[in-house]
Design an enzyme around this catalytic site. Structure first.
Site, short mmCIF file in Angstrom:
data_model
loop_
_atom_site.label_atom_id
_atom_site.label_comp_id
_atom_site.label_asym_id
_atom_site.label_seq_id
_atom_site.Cartn_x
_atom_site.Cartn_y
_atom_site.Cartn_z
N TYR A 181 -12.67 9.12 3.70
CA TYR A 181 -13.15 8.50 2.46
C TYR A 181 -12.04 8.56 1.41
O TYR A 181 -12.22 9.10 0.33
CB TYR A 181 -14.42 9.21 1.98
CG TYR A 181 -15.35 8.32 1.18
CD1 TYR A 181 -16.11 7.34 1.82
CD2 TYR A 181 -15.47 8.45 -0.19
CE1 TYR A 181 -16.96 6.52 1.11
CE2 TYR A 181 -16.33 7.65 -0.92
CZ TYR A 181 -17.07 6.67 -0.27
OH TYR A 181 -17.92 5.87 -0.99
N VAL A 224 -8.40 6.03 1.06
CA VAL A 224 -7.87 4.76 0.56
C VAL A 224 -8.78 3.59 0.94
O VAL A 224 -9.23 2.83 0.08
CB VAL A 224 -6.44 4.53 1.08
CG1 VAL A 224 -5.92 3.17 0.63
CG2 VAL A 224 -5.51 5.63 0.60
N GLN A 225 -9.07 3.42 2.24
CA GLN A 225 -9.86 2.29 2.70
C GLN A 225 -11.34 2.63 2.90
O GLN A 225 -12.20 1.74 2.83
CB GLN A 225 -9.30 1.76 4.03
CG GLN A 225 -8.04 0.93 3.89
CD GLN A 225 -8.30 -0.44 3.28
OE1 GLN A 225 -9.40 -0.97 3.35
NE2 GLN A 225 -7.28 -1.01 2.66
N HIS A 252 -4.99 0.05 10.48
CA HIS A 252 -3.53 0.12 10.51
C HIS A 252 -3.15 0.42 11.96
O HIS A 252 -3.75 1.28 12.60
CB HIS A 252 -3.06 1.24 9.57
CG HIS A 252 -1.58 1.32 9.37
ND1 HIS A 252 -0.75 0.23 9.49
CD2 HIS A 252 -0.77 2.36 9.05
CE1 HIS A 252 0.49 0.59 9.23
NE2 HIS A 252 0.51 1.88 8.99
N GLU A 279 5.48 -2.72 2.85
CA GLU A 279 5.35 -1.59 1.92
C GLU A 279 6.71 -1.15 1.40
O GLU A 279 6.88 -0.82 0.22
CB GLU A 279 4.67 -0.42 2.61
CG GLU A 279 3.20 -0.64 2.88
CD GLU A 279 2.62 0.40 3.82
OE1 GLU A 279 1.38 0.45 3.94
OE2 GLU A 279 3.40 1.18 4.42
N GLU A 297 10.56 -8.25 -20.29
CA GLU A 297 11.27 -9.28 -19.56
C GLU A 297 11.36 -8.99 -18.07
O GLU A 297 11.51 -9.90 -17.26
CB GLU A 297 12.69 -9.45 -20.14
CG GLU A 297 12.74 -10.04 -21.53
CD GLU A 297 12.24 -11.48 -21.60
OE1 GLU A 297 12.11 -12.13 -20.54
OE2 GLU A 297 11.95 -11.96 -22.71
N GLU A 318 5.95 -9.71 -18.16
CA GLU A 318 5.80 -11.16 -18.03
C GLU A 318 5.51 -11.56 -16.59
O GLU A 318 4.69 -12.43 -16.32
CB GLU A 318 7.06 -11.87 -18.53
CG GLU A 318 6.93 -13.39 -18.53
CD GLU A 318 8.13 -14.09 -19.15
OE1 GLU A 318 8.17 -15.33 -19.06
OE2 GLU A 318 9.01 -13.41 -19.70
#
Length: 350
Positions: A38, A40-41, A124, A212, A244, A248
């Site tokens: 329980y 990340v995914q 994965h 990654e 910059e 943006e």
């Protein structure tokens, strides 16, 4: 399954129209999906499956932060939340969503509950692809399948709640029951995928590790740092350099690229920006192409996998990780970013 044309190349793709949620529910009727981990995914996938009407349980170590998070998310101890081994025993489909390092450690426990006809599901391809390094070799009488959302579990859940979806790849390593394709597509639809595209376990892990370390995180941080440094060396303020370089891009341009493509962006910017972008993108490509080729070779030969295994298995891994993250967090660029984020209008209204 439909053939879709991607830049002149046909690929196998499954959409929600072809394989609707009702068909997914019917396919997995009578199955118990045990989500192991329980972190990340796990949260996003399990909650989406539950909300879509599938029978889901969660397996997690008791008295851990993740156990407490699962309880806070509505999983009930003894009913839908169990210790890992009990969840593995109860599940007919075991979603193995622990970290790569934890998968190696827990594999003996999980493997003994992979009885004939069950399905072992990954998000994965690491553990199974690098089996000679991880020791994760599934029994021959179980289905071994993969659905890999192209984004974080947090994004998967957020887009699901918005009525949208995160695209996912799918793969089949073993079809012991003859039902592996139906199972993997049903699970992919169940977790809220926008559409599903076909891959292999090996290709998934090679592309994922390259991405990654490349444009998703490693390369883009390197580009950010280099441009920011050059601007600061030439007398620009931290605010100007950050705006910059990053603000943006993330707040204005990338959402438009996501909606319309980079060709549209080039066609809809000032002629000065247009000319410069067209002149400079190929030198940047040519400068980084050797790095990406070296990176892919390191992934394909297993060196990157071994580095990850060795590093993540060290007893002081967490301390070392925190030191490296601290260096990023306390860099002038990301300190400037923290200030910029606080100044965004949506923050100032709170």
């Amino acid at each position: 399954m439909a053939k879709m044309n991607f830049g002149g190349v046909e690929e196998n793709v499954v959409t929600r129209d072809e394989f609707p949620l009702s068909q997914a529910l019917d396919t997995l009727k009578g199955e118990t999906i045990a989500v192991i981990g329980y972190g990340v995914q796990g949260p996003g996938q399990s909650l989406n499956l539950k909300d879509n009407g599938f029978k889901v349980i969660v397996g997690q170590r008791k008295n851990s932060k993740s156990w407490d998070k699962a309880v806070a998310d509505g999983w009930v101890p003894g009913e839908t939340l169990f210790e890992i081994e009990e969840a593995c025993q109860r599940g007919t489909i075991i979603q193995y969503l622990l970290s790569d390092a934890a998968q190696i450690t827990l594999w003996p426990t999980v493997k003994k509950h992979l009885t004939a006809g069950k399905a072992l599901y990954f998000s994965h391809g690491f553990g199974a692809t690098y089996a000679e390094r991880t020791g994760i070799i599934p029994p021959k009488d179980v289905d071994v399948i993969l659905v890999a959302p192209k984004g974080s579990g947090t994004s998967l859940r957020r887009l699901f709640l918005e009525g949208r979806g995160l695209n996912s790849s799918y793969a089949i390593l073993q079809d012991a029951t003859g039902k592996a394709w139906d199972r993997v597509i049903a699970l992919g639809i169940g977790i809220g995928s926008g559409y599903l595209f076909e891959t292999t376990f090996e290709k998934e892990v090679y592309s994922d590790l390259t991405g990654e370390r490349g444009t998703l995180m490693g390369a883009i941080q390197g580009l950010f740092a280099a441009q920011y440094q050059v601007l600061r060396e030439n007398g620009h303020t931290p605010s100007e350099a950050f705006n910059e370089t990053i603000e943006e891009l993330t707040q204005s341009l990338m959402p438009l690229v996501a909606e319309n493509g980079m060709d549209w962006m080039y066609a809809n910017c000032s002629t000065t920006a247009q000319r410069g972008a067209l002149d400079w993108w190929k030198p940047f490509r040519d400068a980084t192409l050797p790095v990406f080729r070296k990176l892919y070779a390191e992934v394909a030969c297993g060196n990157e996998a071994q580095r990850s295994i060795d590093s993540n298995s060290k007893p002081d891994y967490r301390a070392g990780l925190e030191a490296e993250l601290k260096e990023l967090r306390e860099s002038e660029m990301w300190q400037a970013g923290a200030t910029v984020r606080e100044l965004r209008p949506e923050r100032s209204k709170k």
